[in-house]
Design a protein around this motif. Sequence first.
Motif, PDB file in Angstrom:
ATOM      1  N   MET A 293       0.820  -1.195   0.000  1.00  0.00           N
ATOM      2  CA  MET A 293       0.000   0.000   0.000  1.00  0.00           C
ATOM      3  C   MET A 293       0.871   1.269   0.000  1.00  0.00           C
ATOM      4  SD  MET A 293      -3.067   1.294   0.275  1.00  0.00           S
ATOM      5  CE  MET A 293      -4.017   2.570   1.000  1.00  0.00           C
ATOM      6  N   LEU A 294       1.867   1.311   0.905  1.00  0.00           N
ATOM      7  CA  LEU A 294       2.740   2.479   0.955  1.00  0.00           C
ATOM      8  C   LEU A 294       3.526   2.649  -0.337  1.00  0.00           C
ATOM      9  CD1 LEU A 294       4.205   2.701   4.582  1.00  0.00           C
ATOM     10  CD2 LEU A 294       2.598   4.240   3.462  1.00  0.00           C
ATOM     11  N   GLU A 295       3.907   1.535  -0.940  1.00  0.00           N
ATOM     12  CA  GLU A 295       4.645   1.628  -2.205  1.00  0.00           C
ATOM     13  C   GLU A 295       3.759   2.224  -3.304  1.00  0.00           C
ATOM     14  OE1 GLU A 295       7.508   1.865  -4.826  1.00  0.00           O
ATOM     15  OE2 GLU A 295       7.831   1.319  -2.734  1.00  0.00           O
ATOM     16  N   ARG A 296       2.502   1.848  -3.326  1.00  0.00           N
ATOM     17  CA  ARG A 296       1.572   2.405  -4.312  1.00  0.00           C
ATOM     18  C   ARG A 296       1.387   3.911  -4.071  1.00  0.00           C
ATOM     19  NH1 ARG A 296      -3.524  -0.792  -4.338  1.00  0.00           N
ATOM     20  NH2 ARG A 296      -2.215  -2.258  -5.458  1.00  0.00           N
ATOM     21  N   LEU A 297       1.263   4.312  -2.815  1.00  0.00           N
ATOM     22  CA  LEU A 297       1.154   5.731  -2.487  1.00  0.00           C
ATOM     23  C   LEU A 297       2.435   6.485  -2.845  1.00  0.00           C
ATOM     24  CD1 LEU A 297      -0.703   5.634   0.938  1.00  0.00           C
ATOM     25  CD2 LEU A 297      -1.597   6.459  -1.238  1.00  0.00           C
ATOM     26  N   ALA A 298       3.575   5.852  -2.609  1.00  0.00           N
ATOM     27  CA  ALA A 298       4.856   6.480  -2.960  1.00  0.00           C
ATOM     28  C   ALA A 298       4.961   6.699  -4.466  1.00  0.00           C
ATOM     29  CB  ALA A 298       6.019   5.636  -2.454  1.00  0.00           C
ATOM     30  N   ARG A 299       4.504   5.729  -5.255  1.00  0.00           N
ATOM     31  CA  ARG A 299       4.508   5.899  -6.713  1.00  0.00           C
ATOM     32  C   ARG A 299       3.570   7.027  -7.132  1.00  0.00           C
ATOM     33  NH1 ARG A 299       4.714   0.327  -6.857  1.00  0.00           N
ATOM     34  NH2 ARG A 299       2.487   0.153  -7.231  1.00  0.00           N
ATOM     35  N   TRP A 300       2.397   7.078  -6.523  1.00  0.00           N
ATOM     36  CA  TRP A 300       1.446   8.153  -6.815  1.00  0.00           C
ATOM     37  C   TRP A 300       2.048   9.509  -6.437  1.00  0.00           C
ATOM     38  CZ3 TRP A 300      -2.269  10.007  -9.480  1.00  0.00           C
ATOM     39  CH2 TRP A 300      -3.107  11.005  -9.012  1.00  0.00           C
ATOM     40  N   ASN A 301       2.746   9.544  -5.300  1.00  0.00           N
ATOM     41  CA  ASN A 301       3.384  10.775  -4.835  1.00  0.00           C
ATOM     42  C   ASN A 301       4.476  11.247  -5.800  1.00  0.00           C
ATOM     43  OD1 ASN A 301       5.417  11.810  -2.087  1.00  0.00           O
ATOM     44  ND2 ASN A 301       3.608  12.849  -2.815  1.00  0.00           N
ATOM     45  N   ARG A 302       5.106  10.336  -6.505  1.00  0.00           N
ATOM     46  CA  ARG A 302       6.152  10.696  -7.473  1.00  0.00           C
ATOM     47  C   ARG A 302       5.582  11.037  -8.849  1.00  0.00           C
ATOM     48  NH1 ARG A 302       8.518   6.104  -5.019  1.00  0.00           N
ATOM     49  NH2 ARG A 302       8.044   4.873  -6.860  1.00  0.00           N
ATOM     50  N   SER A 303       4.274  10.930  -8.998  1.00  0.00           N
ATOM     51  CA  SER A 303       3.683  11.197 -10.313  1.00  0.00           C
ATOM     52  C   SER A 303       3.392  12.687 -10.485  1.00  0.00           C
ATOM     53  CB  SER A 303       2.392  10.396 -10.493  1.00  0.00           C
ATOM     54  OG  SER A 303       1.358  10.948  -9.693  1.00  0.00           O
ATOM     55  N   ALA A 304       3.467  13.140 -11.704  1.00  0.00           N
ATOM     56  CA  ALA A 304       3.131  14.539 -12.005  1.00  0.00           C
ATOM     57  C   ALA A 304       1.653  14.797 -11.722  1.00  0.00           C
ATOM     58  CB  ALA A 304       3.472  14.854 -13.456  1.00  0.00           C
ATOM     59  N   ALA A 305       0.810  13.802 -11.946  1.00  0.00           N
ATOM     60  CA  ALA A 305      -0.633  13.972 -11.745  1.00  0.00           C
ATOM     61  C   ALA A 305      -0.952  14.368 -10.306  1.00  0.00           C
ATOM     62  CB  ALA A 305      -1.371  12.693 -12.117  1.00  0.00           C
ATOM     63  N   PHE A 306      -0.298  13.742  -9.348  1.00  0.00           N
ATOM     64  CA  PHE A 306      -0.543  14.065  -7.933  1.00  0.00           C
ATOM     65  C   PHE A 306      -0.277  15.542  -7.661  1.00  0.00           C
ATOM     66  CE2 PHE A 306       1.199  14.741  -3.677  1.00  0.00           C
ATOM     67  CZ  PHE A 306       0.110  14.368  -2.908  1.00  0.00           C
ATOM     68  N   TRP A 307       0.869  16.010  -8.105  1.00  0.00           N
ATOM     69  CA  TRP A 307       1.253  17.398  -7.832  1.00  0.00           C
ATOM     70  C   TRP A 307       0.397  18.375  -8.628  1.00  0.00           C
ATOM     71  CZ3 TRP A 307       3.741  18.123  -3.557  1.00  0.00           C
ATOM     72  CH2 TRP A 307       4.492  17.068  -3.026  1.00  0.00           C
ATOM     73  N   LEU A 308       0.018  18.007  -9.838  1.00  0.00           N
ATOM     74  CA  LEU A 308      -0.864  18.869 -10.629  1.00  0.00           C
ATOM     75  C   LEU A 308      -2.250  18.985  -9.995  1.00  0.00           C
ATOM     76  CD1 LEU A 308       0.196  17.829 -14.228  1.00  0.00           C
ATOM     77  CD2 LEU A 308       0.586  20.048 -13.125  1.00  0.00           C
TER      78      LEU A 308
ATOM     79  N   ILE B 209       0.945  26.217   0.096  1.00  0.00           N
ATOM     80  CA  ILE B 209       0.730  24.862  -0.430  1.00  0.00           C
ATOM     81  C   ILE B 209       0.965  24.855  -1.938  1.00  0.00           C
ATOM     82  CG2 ILE B 209      -1.007  23.057  -0.802  1.00  0.00           C
ATOM     83  CD1 ILE B 209      -2.281  24.032   1.900  1.00  0.00           C
ATOM     84  N   PHE B 210       0.492  25.883  -2.615  1.00  0.00           N
ATOM     85  CA  PHE B 210       0.679  26.013  -4.058  1.00  0.00           C
ATOM     86  C   PHE B 210       2.161  26.043  -4.423  1.00  0.00           C
ATOM     87  CE2 PHE B 210       1.313  28.809  -7.756  1.00  0.00           C
ATOM     88  CZ  PHE B 210       0.584  28.138  -8.718  1.00  0.00           C
TER      89      PHE B 210
ATOM     90  N   LEU C 182       6.285  19.194  -7.880  1.00  0.00           N
ATOM     91  CA  LEU C 182       6.184  18.816  -9.294  1.00  0.00           C
ATOM     92  C   LEU C 182       7.560  18.792  -9.944  1.00  0.00           C
ATOM     93  CD1 LEU C 182       4.363  18.194 -11.758  1.00  0.00           C
ATOM     94  CD2 LEU C 182       4.231  20.666 -12.133  1.00  0.00           C
ATOM     95  N   ILE C 183       8.371  19.771  -9.611  1.00  0.00           N
ATOM     96  CA  ILE C 183       9.715  19.876 -10.194  1.00  0.00           C
ATOM     97  C   ILE C 183      10.658  18.819  -9.613  1.00  0.00           C
ATOM     98  CG2 ILE C 183      11.754  21.361 -10.362  1.00  0.00           C
ATOM     99  CD1 ILE C 183       9.700  23.754 -10.322  1.00  0.00           C
ATOM    100  N   LEU C 184      10.572  18.566  -8.304  1.00  0.00           N
ATOM    101  CA  LEU C 184      11.539  17.692  -7.619  1.00  0.00           C
ATOM    102  C   LEU C 184      11.003  16.293  -7.315  1.00  0.00           C
ATOM    103  CD1 LEU C 184      12.986  20.261  -5.043  1.00  0.00           C
ATOM    104  CD2 LEU C 184      13.942  19.571  -7.250  1.00  0.00           C
ATOM    105  N   ARG C 185       9.902  15.910  -7.897  1.00  0.00           N
ATOM    106  CA  ARG C 185       9.258  14.642  -7.526  1.00  0.00           C
ATOM    107  C   ARG C 185      10.110  13.414  -7.793  1.00  0.00           C
ATOM    108  NH1 ARG C 185       7.317  16.021 -12.448  1.00  0.00           N
ATOM    109  NH2 ARG C 185       7.147  14.334 -13.981  1.00  0.00           N
ATOM    110  N   ASN C 186      11.075  13.482  -8.704  1.00  0.00           N
ATOM    111  CA  ASN C 186      11.901  12.319  -9.016  1.00  0.00           C
ATOM    112  C   ASN C 186      13.204  12.284  -8.228  1.00  0.00           C
ATOM    113  OD1 ASN C 186      10.113  11.138 -10.891  1.00  0.00           O
ATOM    114  ND2 ASN C 186      10.747  12.652 -12.401  1.00  0.00           N
ATOM    115  N   ASN C 187      13.381  13.242  -7.337  1.00  0.00           N
ATOM    116  CA  ASN C 187      14.533  13.280  -6.438  1.00  0.00           C
ATOM    117  C   ASN C 187      14.018  12.965  -5.042  1.00  0.00           C
ATOM    118  OD1 ASN C 187      16.081  14.841  -4.309  1.00  0.00           O
ATOM    119  ND2 ASN C 187      17.507  14.935  -6.035  1.00  0.00           N
TER     120      ASN C 187
END
Length: 173
Positions: free
Chosen positions: A1-16, A54-55, A62-67
């Motif tokens: 479950m946490l891994e799925r949330l972590a992947r979602w957190n690294r997605s551009a869609a989440f931050w957008l 928050i914005f 969004l910019i740093l999601r892959n780091n």
Amino acid sequence: MLERLARWNRSAAFWLILIVLCIALEGAALVYQYAFYYDPCVLCVHIRAWILGIFVASLLGLILRNNRLGLIISNLLVLLSSLGFVERSYRTLGTEMGFLDGACSMNPNFPSFLALNKWLPAVFEPLTSCGYTPWVIPQILSMAQALMICSVVMALGMLVMLIASLRRPTDSF
């Protein structure tokens, strides 16, 4: 479950989605102010400032999601801004419902290095006293109640995302 949330957190869609939510909240505030003529109080202006935080943190996310470190910092910044949003929403609700004494001034007391009321007075200048918010859903949900619900959901969601981002990913960044 946490891994799925972590992947979602690294997605551009989440931050957008977070960015769009912040724009929608700020836009709704401005519609109530300029179309429906409900002037903001100092607490409302503070809530707008926390949503701006928050914005900005979401843009960073969004910019740093892959780091990994950038993602953790972004999640932490959004969580801290969300907690500020919760506190101001609670104070607004308490003032409106009478369970907190709420004498508020017309001075937003922003720090001199972040004088939002001077930079953008059309958005961040308090124009009325605290104690009343308009209905979002007539006779059912006031703006103070809606803000309280939104802020708590956002803070809890970001706490979960921060926990998920602290987990070492099984796939590479």
